[in-house]
Write an enzyme that holds these catalytic residues in place. Structure first.
Site, PDB file in Angstrom:
ATOM      1  N   ARG A  97      47.668  43.092  32.221  1.00 41.42           N
ATOM      2  CA  ARG A  97      46.208  43.244  32.112  1.00 41.42           C
ATOM      3  C   ARG A  97      45.476  41.942  31.801  1.00 41.42           C
ATOM      4  NH1 ARG A  97      47.934  46.410  34.611  1.00 41.42           N
ATOM      5  NH2 ARG A  97      48.272  48.603  34.180  1.00 41.42           N
ATOM      6  N   SER A 134      41.937  53.120  29.428  1.00 40.24           N
ATOM      7  CA  SER A 134      42.827  52.791  28.298  1.00 40.24           C
ATOM      8  C   SER A 134      42.093  51.878  27.325  1.00 40.24           C
ATOM      9  CB  SER A 134      44.070  52.057  28.797  1.00 40.24           C
ATOM     10  OG  SER A 134      44.836  52.945  29.567  1.00 40.24           O
ATOM     11  N   GLU A 193      42.523  46.645  25.407  1.00 38.55           N
ATOM     12  CA  GLU A 193      42.479  46.428  26.864  1.00 38.55           C
ATOM     13  C   GLU A 193      41.002  46.438  27.279  1.00 38.55           C
ATOM     14  OE1 GLU A 193      45.246  48.561  29.342  1.00 38.55           O
ATOM     15  OE2 GLU A 193      43.799  48.720  30.968  1.00 38.55           O
TER      16      GLU A 193
HETATM   17  C1  LIG Z   1      38.809  56.701  34.074  1.00 41.95           C
HETATM   18  C2  LIG Z   1      39.400  55.317  34.078  1.00 41.95           C
HETATM   19  C3  LIG Z   1      40.683  55.114  34.545  1.00 41.95           C
HETATM   20  C4  LIG Z   1      41.248  53.829  34.556  1.00 41.95           C
HETATM   21  N1  LIG Z   1      42.520  53.660  35.025  1.00 41.95           N
HETATM   22  C5  LIG Z   1      43.061  52.421  35.066  1.00 41.95           C
HETATM   23  C6  LIG Z   1      44.390  52.223  35.562  1.00 41.95           C
HETATM   24  O1  LIG Z   1      45.075  53.144  35.990  1.00 41.95           O
HETATM   25  N2  LIG Z   1      44.860  50.946  35.571  1.00 41.95           N
HETATM   26  C7  LIG Z   1      44.145  49.890  35.118  1.00 41.95           C
HETATM   27  O2  LIG Z   1      44.637  48.762  35.153  1.00 41.95           O
HETATM   28  N3  LIG Z   1      42.885  50.055  34.664  1.00 41.95           N
HETATM   29  C8  LIG Z   1      42.332  51.283  34.617  1.00 41.95           C
HETATM   30  N4  LIG Z   1      41.050  51.443  34.143  1.00 41.95           N
HETATM   31  C9  LIG Z   1      40.303  50.280  33.663  1.00 41.95           C
HETATM   32  C10 LIG Z   1      39.396  49.618  34.740  1.00 41.95           C
HETATM   33  O3  LIG Z   1      39.075  50.542  35.766  1.00 41.95           O
HETATM   34  C11 LIG Z   1      40.054  48.389  35.352  1.00 41.95           C
HETATM   35  O4  LIG Z   1      40.267  47.390  34.372  1.00 41.95           O
HETATM   36  C12 LIG Z   1      39.191  47.805  36.486  1.00 41.95           C
HETATM   37  O5  LIG Z   1      39.944  46.946  37.283  1.00 41.95           O
HETATM   38  C13 LIG Z   1      37.948  47.082  35.976  1.00 41.95           C
HETATM   39  O6  LIG Z   1      37.144  46.773  37.105  1.00 41.95           O
HETATM   40  P1  LIG Z   1      35.553  46.756  37.006  1.00 41.95           P
HETATM   41  O7  LIG Z   1      35.021  46.335  38.318  1.00 41.95           O
HETATM   42  O8  LIG Z   1      35.053  48.033  36.461  1.00 41.95           O
HETATM   43  O9  LIG Z   1      35.347  45.574  35.966  1.00 41.95           O
HETATM   44  P2  LIG Z   1      34.367  45.529  34.713  1.00 41.95           P
HETATM   45  O10 LIG Z   1      34.783  46.577  33.741  1.00 41.95           O
HETATM   46  O11 LIG Z   1      32.967  45.517  35.147  1.00 41.95           O
HETATM   47  O12 LIG Z   1      34.762  44.089  34.128  1.00 41.95           O
HETATM   48  C14 LIG Z   1      36.079  43.850  33.661  1.00 41.95           C
HETATM   49  C15 LIG Z   1      36.313  42.329  33.630  1.00 41.95           C
HETATM   50  O13 LIG Z   1      36.305  41.834  34.956  1.00 41.95           O
HETATM   51  C16 LIG Z   1      35.362  40.765  35.067  1.00 41.95           C
HETATM   52  N5  LIG Z   1      34.813  40.808  36.425  1.00 41.95           N
HETATM   53  C17 LIG Z   1      34.357  41.884  37.112  1.00 41.95           C
HETATM   54  N6  LIG Z   1      33.959  41.508  38.352  1.00 41.95           N
HETATM   55  C18 LIG Z   1      34.163  40.167  38.434  1.00 41.95           C
HETATM   56  C19 LIG Z   1      33.935  39.194  39.442  1.00 41.95           C
HETATM   57  N7  LIG Z   1      33.425  39.497  40.649  1.00 41.95           N
HETATM   58  N8  LIG Z   1      34.250  37.896  39.180  1.00 41.95           N
HETATM   59  C20 LIG Z   1      34.777  37.549  37.959  1.00 41.95           C
HETATM   60  N9  LIG Z   1      35.010  38.424  36.969  1.00 41.95           N
HETATM   61  C21 LIG Z   1      34.710  39.719  37.210  1.00 41.95           C
HETATM   62  C22 LIG Z   1      34.334  41.049  33.986  1.00 41.95           C
HETATM   63  O14 LIG Z   1      33.630  39.876  33.621  1.00 41.95           O
HETATM   64  C23 LIG Z   1      35.225  41.569  32.885  1.00 41.95           C
HETATM   65  O15 LIG Z   1      35.825  40.468  32.237  1.00 41.95           O
HETATM   66  C24 LIG Z   1      40.481  52.714  34.099  1.00 41.95           C
HETATM   67  C25 LIG Z   1      39.168  52.917  33.661  1.00 41.95           C
HETATM   68  C26 LIG Z   1      38.621  54.199  33.652  1.00 41.95           C
HETATM   69  C27 LIG Z   1      37.199  54.387  33.202  1.00 41.95           C
END
Ligand SMILES: Cc1cc2nc3c(=O)[nH]c(=O)nc-3n(C[C@H](O)[C@H](O)[C@H](O)COP(=O)(O)OP(=O)(O)OC[C@H]3O[C@@H](n4cnc5c(N)ncnc54)[C@H](O)[C@@H]3O)c2cc1C
Length: 302
Positions: A175, A224, A297
């Site tokens: 992660r 998580s 996380e």
């Molecule tokens: C219901 C649920 C289930 C989930 N299941 C999983 C799972 O199975 N596995 C898992 O690993 N995670 C899981 N997650 C966590 C989450 O979905 C992941 O971490 C996901 O990849 C985050 O992506 P996001 O676009 O929402 O990023 P955000 O939450 O918006 O941001 C997360 C990080 O990414 C950075 N970021 C986002 N976009 C960019 C960009 N374009 N350039 C640079 N930095 C950027 C942000 O600055 C921040 O540091 C889950 C979350 C939820 C709500």
């Protein structure tokens, strides 16, 4: 060089908002009003905005789909950038490489691969984030992570320079990656391999079922909360929480999911402090009872 944001806002395709609520941009539905919220639609306007910030000595926070963020109500001095729709294009090269803009949702990339009879990205159907967030977090599930499929990522730095980084030069961990926080990911390329579409569809259905059986659905959550810790008890974080914390505990509307004890939920109108207090309560209880230190996380933005 742009001098004034109001006149800039009239010239661009993207949107710029002031004193803008981020609540609906996060899965937890928590967060205050940002000083500036910028949604660029072209690379040029993104670059202009970054150079403006640099001149003012300001730095932005990049938000993706907001599925891994706990944002405070005190963000009135902070600047957020969320890539717009023009950054969600997707294409395919003749050697089965998929190129996806970083604002596109993971599940759409998984669907695109499936439609093109390409395997490897099925796990993306289970992660509710965008490609940008997935790269930053090295997200993954059921044994596959971004590091296994990413070939390269195109980024822009805060000086407005665009670079392409080969994934071989990125250090991925559980992660996390060592990609500097001051990079904005623009697009990425992924390796895939040809496979029968029916098998890909079957695999996606299987993964989604697994996910649905173990995690809460249609609730306000950040996924998580803590990472699985290395511990001599050899327990997953959900086990450590379930065995050591009363799962009825709540701070305002911040609660522990009954279905998955590492998923914390905003059952109605939880504040940042409610969720933060719950996180600290759980962390303290697990440490006192087991000696294991939990690491977040979920990312806190305040
Ligand atoms: C219901 C649920 C289930 C989930 N299941 C999983 C799972 O199975 N596995 C898992 O690993 N995670 C899981 N997650 C966590 C989450 O979905 C992941 O971490 C996901 O990849 C985050 O992506 P996001 O676009 O929402 O990023 P955000 O939450 O918006 O941001 C997360 C990080 O990414 C950075 N970021 C986002 N976009 C960019 C960009 N374009 N350039 C640079 N930095 C950027 C942000 O600055 C921040 O540091 C889950 C979350 C939820 C709500």
């Amino acid at each position: 060089m742009l001098e004034d944001l109001n006149s800039f806002s009239k010239k661009i395709q993207g949107k710029i908002k002031f004193n803008y609520s981020l609540k609906k941009h996060t899965w937890l539905n928590i967060g205050g009003n940002a000083k500036i919220f910028f949604v660029p639609e072209t690379l040029i306007e993104l670059k202009d905005f970054l150079l403006y910030l640099k001149k003012k000595n300001l730095s932005p926070f990049i938000i993706g789909a907001g599925s891994n963020l706990l944002i405070s109500e005190n963000i009135q001095n902070r600047i957020f950038i969320k890539l717009g729709k023009n950054f969600n294009k997707i294409s395919l090269t003749k050697d089965n490489v998929i190129i996806a803009g970083c604002s596109i949702l993971d599940k759409n990339v998984s669907n695109f691969a499936c439609e093109n009879h390409l395997s490897g990205l099925e796990f993306l159907s289970c992660i509710p984030g965008s490609i940008g967030g997935g790269i930053r977090m090295n997200s993954g599930c059921f044994g596959t992570e971004f590091k296994d499929v990413l070939l390269s990522v195109q980024v822009i730095d805060l000086n407005g320079n665009v670079h392409t980084i080969n994934s071989k030069n990125i250090k991925f961990d559980y992660r996390q990656t060592d990609l500097p926080k001051n990079l904005i990911f623009l697009s990425a390329s992924f390796k895939t391999s040809k496979k029968d579409k029916t098998q890909i569809v079957e695999n996606i259905i299987k993964l989604k079922e697994k996910k649905q059986n173990s995690q809460p659905l249609r609730v306000k959550t950040g996924g998580s909360t803590f990472k699985n810790p290395k511990n001599s008890l050899k327990k997953k974080v959900w086990e450590l929480i379930r065995e050591n914390v009363d799962n009825q505990v709540s701070f305002g509307d911040a609660k522990i999911s009954e279905k998955h004890s590492n998923f914390f939920i905003n059952s109605n109108n939880a504040s940042f402090n409610n969720m933060y207090d719950l996180i600290n309560f759980v962390k303290k209880r697990v440490k006192e009872s087991t000696g294991v230190s939990l690491e977040l996380e979920l990312e806190i933005v305040n």
